[in-house]
Design a protein around this motif. Structure first.
Motif, PDB file in Angstrom:
ATOM      1  N   ARG A   9       7.312  -2.557  -5.988  1.00 40.59           N
ATOM      2  CA  ARG A   9       6.264  -2.793  -4.982  1.00 40.59           C
ATOM      3  C   ARG A   9       6.701  -3.829  -3.941  1.00 40.59           C
ATOM      4  N   ASP A  10       7.264  -4.950  -4.393  1.00 43.84           N
ATOM      5  CA  ASP A  10       7.697  -5.985  -3.451  1.00 43.84           C
ATOM      6  C   ASP A  10       8.820  -5.490  -2.552  1.00 43.84           C
ATOM      7  N   GLU A  11       9.772  -4.765  -3.124  1.00 40.46           N
ATOM      8  CA  GLU A  11      10.900  -4.289  -2.332  1.00 40.46           C
ATOM      9  C   GLU A  11      10.469  -3.197  -1.351  1.00 40.46           C
ATOM     10  N   LEU A  12       9.543  -2.325  -1.757  1.00 35.52           N
ATOM     11  CA  LEU A  12       9.008  -1.332  -0.831  1.00 35.52           C
ATOM     12  C   LEU A  12       8.233  -2.011   0.291  1.00 35.52           C
ATOM     13  N   LYS A  13       7.442  -3.009  -0.061  1.00 36.52           N
ATOM     14  CA  LYS A  13       6.660  -3.743   0.939  1.00 36.52           C
ATOM     15  C   LYS A  13       7.584  -4.319   2.010  1.00 36.52           C
ATOM     16  N   ALA A  25      -1.898  -3.716   7.060  1.00 35.00           N
ATOM     17  CA  ALA A  25      -1.711  -4.451   5.806  1.00 35.00           C
ATOM     18  C   ALA A  25      -0.945  -3.555   4.836  1.00 35.00           C
ATOM     19  N   ILE A  26      -0.150  -4.163   3.994  1.00 35.42           N
ATOM     20  CA  ILE A  26       0.522  -3.429   2.922  1.00 35.42           C
ATOM     21  C   ILE A  26      -0.044  -3.960   1.618  1.00 35.42           C
ATOM     22  N   VAL A  27      -0.729  -3.083   0.881  1.00 36.36           N
ATOM     23  CA  VAL A  27      -1.423  -3.465  -0.338  1.00 36.36           C
ATOM     24  C   VAL A  27      -0.588  -2.982  -1.511  1.00 36.36           C
ATOM     25  N   ALA A  33      -9.104   2.657  -1.554  1.00 36.62           N
ATOM     26  CA  ALA A  33      -8.390   2.832  -0.295  1.00 36.62           C
ATOM     27  C   ALA A  33      -9.295   3.092   0.895  1.00 36.62           C
ATOM     28  N   ASN A  34     -10.592   3.172   0.687  1.00 33.53           N
ATOM     29  CA  ASN A  34     -11.461   3.454   1.827  1.00 33.53           C
ATOM     30  C   ASN A  34     -12.315   2.248   2.218  1.00 33.53           C
ATOM     31  N   VAL A  35     -11.993   1.070   1.713  1.00 34.31           N
ATOM     32  CA  VAL A  35     -12.817  -0.093   2.029  1.00 34.31           C
ATOM     33  C   VAL A  35     -12.116  -1.097   2.939  1.00 34.31           C
ATOM     34  N   SER A  36     -10.874  -0.861   3.272  1.00 36.84           N
ATOM     35  CA  SER A  36     -10.140  -1.788   4.117  1.00 36.84           C
ATOM     36  C   SER A  36     -10.707  -1.785   5.531  1.00 36.84           C
ATOM     37  N   LEU A  37     -10.753  -2.953   6.146  1.00 37.83           N
ATOM     38  CA  LEU A  37     -11.228  -3.065   7.516  1.00 37.83           C
ATOM     39  C   LEU A  37     -10.093  -2.937   8.520  1.00 37.83           C
ATOM     40  N   VAL A  38      -8.862  -2.975   8.032  1.00 37.28           N
ATOM     41  CA  VAL A  38      -7.691  -2.823   8.896  1.00 37.28           C
ATOM     42  C   VAL A  38      -6.856  -1.657   8.365  1.00 37.28           C
ATOM     43  N   PRO A  39      -6.029  -1.060   9.220  1.00 36.25           N
ATOM     44  CA  PRO A  39      -5.131  -0.019   8.715  1.00 36.25           C
ATOM     45  C   PRO A  39      -4.273  -0.592   7.588  1.00 36.25           C
ATOM     46  N   TYR A  42      -1.219   1.669   0.879  1.00 33.89           N
ATOM     47  CA  TYR A  42      -1.389   1.361  -0.534  1.00 33.89           C
ATOM     48  C   TYR A  42      -0.208   1.942  -1.294  1.00 33.89           C
ATOM     49  N   ILE A  43       0.336   1.174  -2.232  1.00 36.81           N
ATOM     50  CA  ILE A  43       1.478   1.603  -3.041  1.00 36.81           C
ATOM     51  C   ILE A  43       0.956   1.956  -4.427  1.00 36.81           C
ATOM     52  N   GLU A  44       1.052   3.234  -4.786  1.00 35.13           N
ATOM     53  CA  GLU A  44       0.490   3.731  -6.042  1.00 35.13           C
ATOM     54  C   GLU A  44       1.591   4.376  -6.897  1.00 35.13           C
ATOM     55  N   PHE A  45       1.932   3.751  -8.029  1.00 35.50           N
ATOM     56  CA  PHE A  45       2.867   4.368  -8.973  1.00 35.50           C
ATOM     57  C   PHE A  45       2.229   5.606  -9.578  1.00 35.50           C
ATOM     58  N   THR A  46       2.983   6.696  -9.683  1.00 36.55           N
ATOM     59  CA  THR A  46       2.443   7.890 -10.314  1.00 36.55           C
ATOM     60  C   THR A  46       3.279   8.387 -11.487  1.00 36.55           C
ATOM     61  N   GLU A  47       4.573   8.005 -11.545  1.00 35.03           N
ATOM     62  CA  GLU A  47       5.411   8.521 -12.639  1.00 35.03           C
ATOM     63  C   GLU A  47       6.712   7.734 -12.729  1.00 35.03           C
ATOM     64  N   LEU A  48       7.234   7.631 -13.940  1.00 39.53           N
ATOM     65  CA  LEU A  48       8.577   7.126 -14.192  1.00 39.53           C
ATOM     66  C   LEU A  48       9.322   8.203 -14.949  1.00 39.53           C
ATOM     67  N   SER A  49      10.595   8.433 -14.585  1.00 47.00           N
ATOM     68  CA  SER A  49      11.354   9.501 -15.223  1.00 47.00           C
ATOM     69  C   SER A  49      12.829   9.128 -15.285  1.00 47.00           C
ATOM     70  N   THR A  50      13.523   9.683 -16.262  1.00 44.40           N
ATOM     71  CA  THR A  50      14.974   9.518 -16.331  1.00 44.40           C
ATOM     72  C   THR A  50      15.680  10.655 -15.607  1.00 44.40           C
ATOM     73  N   LEU A  51      14.913  11.519 -14.943  1.00 46.29           N
ATOM     74  CA  LEU A  51      15.468  12.615 -14.150  1.00 46.29           C
ATOM     75  C   LEU A  51      15.227  12.356 -12.668  1.00 46.29           C
ATOM     76  N   ALA A  52      16.201  12.725 -11.846  1.00 44.34           N
ATOM     77  CA  ALA A  52      16.045  12.674 -10.390  1.00 44.34           C
ATOM     78  C   ALA A  52      16.471  14.031  -9.852  1.00 44.34           C
ATOM     79  N   GLU A  53      15.527  14.754  -9.262  1.00 41.37           N
ATOM     80  CA  GLU A  53      15.767  16.104  -8.752  1.00 41.37           C
ATOM     81  C   GLU A  53      16.391  16.987  -9.834  1.00 41.37           C
TER      82      GLU A  53
END
Length: 128
Positions: A9-13, A25-27, A33-39, A42-53
């Motif tokens: 998250r920090d490195e992506l930010k 803002a980078i959250v 995600a619909n309550v921010s007053l500024v653009p 949001y960084i959302e983890f969805t999966e971890l895998s030992t496979l890439a493509e």
């Protein structure tokens, strides 16, 4: 390669800050995600895998799937839908410059009945 799963998250930010206007803002943590007053992105983890493509990664390496959600609250008021589209292009260009990041899709969605957003599915190669 990103340094570790906890640092994603920090490195992506840090990388995204160069691609987005100053008023965005980078959250790093998932929130409503619909309550921010500024653009915001949001960084959302969805999966971890030992496979890439479909290929097995070496021991100690992980493919983290992360969704970047770009939300501009101004689109809820019917203001220029193009505004959110204009912001996705520099972000995608920034992602394309990194050999340890890859994006597969970007989908425009509406957050509940509120603002429009883009959801970009991203993979990040990192170490454990």
């Amino acid at each position: 390669m990103l340094s570790s799963i906890p640092a994603v998250r920090d490195e992506l930010k840090a990388r995204l800050e160069a691609a987005l206007p100053d008023d965005w803002a980078i959250v790093k943590d998932l929130t409503a995600a619909n309550v921010s007053l500024v653009p915001a992105v949001y960084i959302e983890f969805t999966e971890l895998s030992t496979l890439a493509e479909g290929a097995q990664l070496p021991p100690g390496q992980v493919c983290a799937t992360v969704d970047l959600v770009l939300v501009d609250p101004r689109t809820a008021d019917g203001e220029a839908e193009a505004a959110i589209e204009d912001e996705i292009v520099p972000l995608l260009k920034e992602l394309d410059t990194s050999s340890d990041l890859g994006w597969s899709t970007a989908r425009k969605i509406r957050q509940d009945s509120g603002p429009l957003s883009w959801r970009v599915s991203l993979i990040a190669l990192t170490t454990l």
